[in-house]
Design an enzyme around this catalytic site. Sequence first.
Site, PDB file in Angstrom:
ATOM      1  CE  LYS A  38      -2.289  72.023 -40.110  1.00  0.00           C
ATOM      2  NZ  LYS A  38      -1.308  71.576 -39.096  1.00  0.00           N
ATOM      3  CB  SER A 113      -3.058  72.760 -35.783  1.00  0.00           C
ATOM      4  OG  SER A 113      -1.964  72.288 -36.540  1.00  0.00           O
ATOM      5  CB  SER A 137      -0.313  69.788 -35.702  1.00  0.00           C
ATOM      6  OG  SER A 137      -0.334  70.839 -34.771  1.00  0.00           O
TER       7      SER A 137
END
Lengths: 431, 89, 480
Positions: A38, A113, A137
């Site tokens: 990420k 996210s 997330s």
Amino acid sequence: MTKITHFNPEDKFHAFLKTCGDTEYTTGPLNGENIAIKDNISTKGIETTCGSRILTGYIPPYDAHVITLLKKAGAAIVGKTNMDEFGMGTTTENSAFGPTLNPSNPDHVPGGSSGGSAAAVAAGIVPFALGSDTGGSIRCPASFCGITGLKPSYGRVSRYGLIAYANSLEQIGPMAKDVKSVSRLMEIITEYDPRDPTMINKPYHCRCDGELNGISVGVPEEFFGKGVDPSVASVVWNAIKWFEGEGAEIITCRMPSVEYALAAYYVTCTCEASSNLARFDGVRYGPGASLKLSWHDSFSERRTEGFGTEVKRRIMLGTFALSSGYYGKYYAKAQIARENVKNDCMRIFKDVDLIIGPTMPVVAFKLGEISDPLQMYLTDILTVPANLAGLPAISIPCGKVDGLPVGLQIIGKPFEDERVVETAYCYEQGG
Amino acid sequence: MIDENDVRHIAELADVTVTSGELKKFTSQFNTILEYFDTLDCVEGVTNERTDRCNNFREDEVTHSLPQEELLANASEKEEGFFKAPKVM
Amino acid sequence: MSRGGKLVNMIIGLEVHCQLDTKSKLFCGCSTDYRDDGPNTHSCPICSGLPGSLPSINKKAVEYAIRVAKSLKCEICEESEFSRKNYFYPDLPKGFQITQYDHPLALKGILTIDDDEGLEKIVRITRIHLEEDPGRLVHKGGVDRPKYTLVDYNRSGIPLIEIVTEPDLRSPQEARRYLQKLRATLEYLSVFDSEKEGSLRVDANISIEGSERVEVKNITSYKGVEKALTFEYTRQKNALRRGQKIIRETRHFVEGRGVTTSSRSKEMEQDYRYFPEPDLLPLRVKEWSEKISLPELPDARRERFIEQYSCSPIHAKTLTGDLKVAEFYEKVAKINPVLCATWVADTLLGELYYRNMSVQAVPHERFIELIAILDAGKITEKSAVEVLRNLLDQIKDSGICESPNECIVRLNLGKTGGDAITKAVGEVISEQKTAIKDLKNGKKGAMNFLVGQVMKKIRGRGDPQEINLLLEQALSPGDE
């Protein structure tokens, strides 16, 4: 000894913000397996933007602790994945670099996210990914994309190098197609790091041998309350029934603090974010500040151009909640509420080993479907309690509604990440 | 209820500039969100114990700093080993 | 202080920031020894605020702060925590400063000083807390017309202790004495080095009784405190005399000009939005205090000097008011401690101050030798001062000096023998008839003149009292 892997995938769901092409790796337990990271996890020499224009061009001079560990374990860091800007979102639509699409159905969002990491795994581009989970997330996109994602206990994985959104809530965690892969990553990334003062030294060991051992499971009524899609609820109930069939004791319980957990979560994360995001002034990294303007004008210009609407909204909400005269009403209250959520969970855990319910109250929305911020925030209602209480929580696929994946959430006692993983493994094998 | 003036004030405090369109939108959104935050009003209790953990220290040992050029590598403006920032009033 | 005949009370409270003398910074391992190095050579992801870095607390800094708190008789709080003070300024790389806010390390202490009448006075300490130093800014184009700002993070993250007093001080002189005493205490505790540039910064709150209070920031020296407060007092008093109101504001001390100026820009709205630093665990360190044994502090050392060396109280106070001076004195007080105390306190310190030198530069054995020669009556006090000055000049120039004996021989400063003086006395009596007449007529100054004439002949290397005696004997009526 180092080897090189070549990585240049077709990225039709826009899972990646950057792919690394030729990537070096060393020998180790992960021996050359590809992993996607990420984009809020610092990678030395690889641009790290958090999905934000304000960090365009920022190349960290150091590796996050988890990256050091992965490299040592022989993983090949092949790319950085798309995300809602700074982790602020539930769909990955808030990325400054465009949305990621859900591999199950590209008209739908992958969740957020950590949507890029989830999509990269779901599309089969990489076997592993790292995400981060502040209020769901990791679990939300795992649920929406039909993969497995674990938010470890708060303090189980070093946050050193994770670009902070809300420090007291977030953890880095593994995402993969199956539970065993998630567990393999946990063995590597939980190595102690004294640079994170909130971390505890507890090595992770999980056998994943498929024994449920007569566990008892709590199902809070509130996890099936208002806002939970009945067809999602019914898929999740089927999974719970499976546990019952395997000899687990199912106990329905109450978790009244769910009523204000979401408010406590949003107050806390916006307050922390308003402070965390103050460092992006363009002096040390990111697009430069204008030297023609005065400090305040330049800073303000940097932020106005560099941050997207949702980030601005949260910075302003947090700034307001901390401002003179409002601290007691918002931040202080939220911390008490948070304490209550934790106490609620610990009370339930006196009678049960795990708490089970849906990960998300709904399946993946269509792109652009939800535009009202509060309506979007409300979909985090089932994931935020684990963050507020610092508990380990996993999302594993448990069926589909309208062809879209549904996630089952298993929440464990503090630092019992292994039991959560073990139980998820049992379900994955038999459910 | 907060009005557009309040939102303008918050934007100033947060050092972000909002357009007049954003101002309108944010004002109505903030009112909805803050109203939702009012669910916290019913929360009772006074304790604010963050954690039962405490006292995590490091020893007073010197470790390597970053070489100056690495520290400055991401800066768009620099001069003789310094970062360059806009003038302060 | 008076205004139109009536007494006007000045009320002063101080916030003193001192750098703690740890090896590494407060929240990272960067070295604190940065003063001789180039900009941004002592900085890392943590103290330059790179995204993703996390602070971790230097245990030594907490220990040092507790040592200070204990010496000032503070209560160490059961639980304290770090908070974020949020404001945007280029010297703050994170956009906030990690400091302590509503749960400081220690509360309620005292420090005893002398008031303006020389009486003992207790200054109450409100609180003590730890915080990180911001970076250093260089304003290009000057402060008045800046073009841009240069930023150096070497100082960023140096541990600071902030010591806040109650508004107990009543004059600029008291404020200076408080600072001197505080500095001495911190140095005795080995937690602070006052000689490091910028190691101390003071904010002062000052008001005239009945008026608003003004905060003066940016005072960076001991002398600066007295200057800034004196200026500010005069400014406020004059404003009141003109019938103006004192407005509550923050002013900056401009050291070079000795004035305070209003800093209007940032003042209108400072909302620091404090909240607990989520990356750091709380401190529960109250019991550490019991394990820390304090060294001898200035007051105790002063008493001991009076007792052990028979120093006068005033000398004892001067000698113990600075750790390095006290240590020097104890090293050199071998032969005649009282004489030695006089020489260190009344002569040496002044000569050092004049040359801007530290007492540490003075070699003990040279000073002991000089006092021994003086104590044995081999040179006059006047010559001893000359020797001392010579030696100090040599040290200042080259770091080393000759021995006092070598100096005495080289400059021919040895005391002149009895015969030479007797001869000189005889010569003066036969030469200065008028003066002798004056003396006999009861003119007191005449004797001093005659002594001076003898001294001149022996080039100052005689004892004035001895010459006086010889003159009196030679001129006594019995001999006529």
